[in-house]
Design an enzyme around this catalytic site. Sequence first.
Site, PDB file in Angstrom:
ATOM      1  N   TRP A  66       0.832  -1.211   0.000  1.00  9.39           N
ATOM      2  CA  TRP A  66       0.000   0.000   0.000  1.00  9.39           C
ATOM      3  C   TRP A  66       0.866   1.260   0.000  1.00  9.39           C
ATOM      4  CZ3 TRP A  66      -5.355   0.264   2.741  1.00  9.39           C
ATOM      5  CH2 TRP A  66      -6.181  -0.741   2.226  1.00  9.39           C
ATOM      6  N   LYS A  95     -10.073  -1.515   6.896  1.00  8.03           N
ATOM      7  CA  LYS A  95     -10.577  -2.853   6.589  1.00  8.03           C
ATOM      8  C   LYS A  95     -11.301  -3.416   7.810  1.00  8.03           C
ATOM      9  CE  LYS A  95      -7.701  -6.442   6.003  1.00  8.03           C
ATOM     10  NZ  LYS A  95      -6.773  -7.289   5.225  1.00  8.03           N
ATOM     11  N   ASP A 150      -4.969  -1.373   6.379  1.00  8.89           N
ATOM     12  CA  ASP A 150      -5.291  -2.720   5.919  1.00  8.89           C
ATOM     13  C   ASP A 150      -5.037  -3.724   7.041  1.00  8.89           C
ATOM     14  OD1 ASP A 150      -6.237  -4.412   3.882  1.00  8.89           O
ATOM     15  OD2 ASP A 150      -4.207  -5.001   3.311  1.00  8.89           O
TER      16      ASP A 150
END
EC number: 2.1.1.166
Length: 270
Positions: free
Chosen positions: A50, A165, A125
């Site tokens: 990311w 997430k 994430d």
Amino acid sequence: MSGKDEYYNRSKQEGYRSRAAYKLRQLDETASLFDRNDTVVDLGAAPGGWLQVAAERVGAGGTVVGVDLQRIRDLDPDADGGEDDWGDGDVASVETIRGDMTEAKTQDRLRETIGDRGADVVVSDMAPNMTGEYNLDHARSVHLARQAFEVALDLLAPGGDLVVKVFQGQDLEALQDDIEAEFEYVRVVSPPASRDSSSEVYLVAKGLMTAPVEAGDRVSVEIEDVGDEGDGIATVDGYTLFVPGTEAGETVEIVVDDVKPRFGFAERVD
């Protein structure tokens, strides 16, 4: 070819450190997360996929900071081939912080790194270590998402965006409601790069609201100036309100109609 093979193979071919990089690319394409020169914070950033995507999207004028308990190997977009052969040269430099975001020393270091202006985007994430017990894994994912949410409230500049997430389950709606109370709107997004068997989704929150007023509030203000469209301009604790039908120097009673991340609209009622 399965989805897993497709994104795994692409990550190897294109120099990304994880197939998860394509999830962030797809989230950006869906929600327009990144602008050139943005400051981005990535929580739970290891191994760095990311970070790579964020560095590409914000460009050389941007700032990207990753935080993780694990060590993240330096990211070098100019490497000669191999795993780090990514980017087109116009990418942000990436700084990494090894630490626990629940600890004050890590939080202080992160604030110092991004500066007083704050972050434009916070992404996470993070996922819990899986137990195989669905309800427990869901609850742990919600806990991590709430941690990221709290960090975002501390670090984001007005109008900033958040991505977290979370696994689907009974607490998802309450989490979404709590995040939506602080942002202009929130969407639940399932990027195509997520595995078909996964219950993960991403909450994408756009436009952090930092206004000291809410729609329906009635306050007295002084009109300080007149804007290009002819509306009077007032401020409440540094927050700008546009008030039609007023002139500079007036003190008027207003009711707030609409609140945006950086400015709002009101009507005079006196």
